[in-house]
Design an enzyme around this catalytic site. Structure first.
Site, short mmCIF file in Angstrom:
data_model
loop_
_atom_site.label_atom_id
_atom_site.label_comp_id
_atom_site.label_asym_id
_atom_site.label_seq_id
_atom_site.Cartn_x
_atom_site.Cartn_y
_atom_site.Cartn_z
N HIS A 243 -3.57 4.49 4.54
CA HIS A 243 -5.06 3.52 5.12
C HIS A 243 -6.16 3.82 4.05
CE1 HIS A 243 -7.17 -0.18 6.10
NE2 HIS A 243 -8.50 0.71 6.70
N ARG B 263 0.39 -1.26 0.40
CA ARG B 263 -0.50 0.02 0.23
C ARG B 263 1.06 0.93 0.40
NH1 ARG B 263 -2.09 0.26 4.93
NH2 ARG B 263 -1.09 2.38 5.74
N TYR C 118 3.93 5.09 11.03
CA TYR C 118 4.24 4.43 11.77
C TYR C 118 4.83 3.59 10.61
CZ TYR C 118 0.35 3.39 9.00
OH TYR C 118 -0.89 3.31 7.38
#
Length: 394
Positions: free
Chosen positions: A293, A289, A302
């Site tokens: 998100h 990805r 993160y």
């Protein structure tokens, strides 16, 4: 002469040389030795005796069509992201980096098949004939999906993580019960899309159990993009996800999710298995990805930029472009035409979104039941009277 060493991204300001890039690409263990790959990150065609037959019909024109699909899907995705940032959409769920997994698997489907998406399958929707404008209402909050699921073979988006696996399993069991399985040409199959994070949900495992017990013609298609929002794959499982299928008694395959040709071939094989009564099958599309998100997430909090940079070298669109140019001699005119088409699509999406009407408060009651309900009608009248009481107030 010594072989060039792969670039180690210790300094984010450094940039690899050409030789280091090639060495790094060849040295990357992309998903393990069992990974199915038919088009390398460098754009070179490879062979796999298990799945070559399922891509044998893909020549220059077919590969150009897949390239066009991915470019247009990515452009629509980027425009959706921009529209949310401009306040036109409440949220957007990007698919950047997952175009090959979605287009490859989506183009493997036949008209009689059924697809159950999560909320990120904009590329599969494109392959099922759903115009990107039809997705905007979901993220603008005006509808739950305007397309005809029966006509398109594409179920509405599912927001609850993993719930679509139960829906897909039930649908596939129905295909089995209604004797729509067995013929390789006219037989039906179902495909269900979910992410690596969803594999930690009970609904997914329940779907596995029921599909296995009833030999449901169902392809479980897991897009392993390495991150379940902020939780890495290492916190989800101790074994590769495709190997989990063994515990339920059906086969699992790991495919290079950035290789549109491999995704097409493996999904064709899996759907054929299901149509002829050998389902279910689990496919793990090993991808990444590239964006957050959703637009409510900030992936820089993160994960490291070095990781993203490495995956940029495996871009699903670029490897097809390189192959088309170097191996098939496709001219620049083709790429310019696709680029112009993608820009026109972005303009159309933007104009459509900004012209979308805002539904009135009665809209939330109009699509609840197929037939009128006295209880809903009473609630509707009560709410509209309450809503009207505020008219004219500052």
């Amino acid at each position: 002469m010594e072989e060039p060493q792969a670039w180690v991204p210790s300094d984010p300001r450094s940039r690899p040389s050409h030789d280091q890039v090639v060495a790094g690409l060849k040295g990357i263990d992309e998903g393990g030795p069992e990974l199915v790959q038919l088009l390398t990150p460098e754009g070179e065609r490879t062979t796999d005796h298990r799945f070559d037959a399922y891509s044998a019909d893909v020549g220059a024109e077919e590969l150009k069509a897949l390239y066009r699909d991915m470019v247009l899907v990515r452009r629509a995705d980027r425009e959706g992201n921009a529209l949310q940032r401009q306040g036109e959409l409440g949220i957007w769920v990007p698919l950047l980096g997952q175009e090959a997994a979605q287009v490859g698997s989506g183009r493997a489907l036949r008209s009689q098949d059924m697809a159950f998406p999560s909320y990120r399958e904009h590329g599969v929707a494109w392959c099922r004939g759903i115009d990107p404008t039809e997705l905007l209402g979901i993220f603008r909050g005006t509808d739950h999906g305007a397309w005809d699921s029966a006509a398109t073979g594409f179920h509405p988006y599912t927001i609850v993580i993993g719930n679509q696996c139960l829906n897909a399993t039930g649908y596939a069991m129905g295909q089995r019960f209604e004797s729509k399985v067995g013929d390789p040409d006219t037989g039906e199959a179902t495909i269900c899309y979910f992410g690596d994070g969803a594999t930690s949900q009970g609904d997914v495992h329940e779907g596995f159990v029921w599909a296995a017990a009833y030999d449901a013609p169902l392809v479980f298609f897991c897009q392993n993009n390495q991150w379940a929002i902020s939780v890495p794959l290492s916190r989800q499982t101790r074994v590769p996800l495709y190997q989990r299928a063994r515990g339920y008694g059906f086969p699992g395959v790991r495919v290079d999710g950035n290789d549109v040709l491999a995704c097409l071939a493996v999904t064709r094989w899996a759907l054929e298995e299901c149509r002829t009564g050998n389902g279910p099958v689990l496919i793990e599309a090993f991808t990444y990805r590239m964006d957050s998100h959703t637009t409510s997430d900030d992936a820089t909090r993160y994960r490291l930029a070095d990781e993203v940079e490495l995956w940029k070298l495996k871009d699903p669109i670029e490897r097809v472009r390189v192959h088309l140019v170097r191996s098939l001699g496709v001219s620049q005119d083709f790429f310019d035409g696709v680029e112009a088409e993608s820009e026109a699509l972005a303009v159309r999406l933007r104009e459509y979104c900004r012209a979308m009407p805002s539904p009135g408060p009665e809209r939330m009651f109009s699509e609840v039941y197929a037939e009128p309900s006295p209880q809903v009608e009473a609630q509707r009248e009560e709410y509209l009277a309450y809503h009207a009481s505020f008219d004219g107030e500052a």
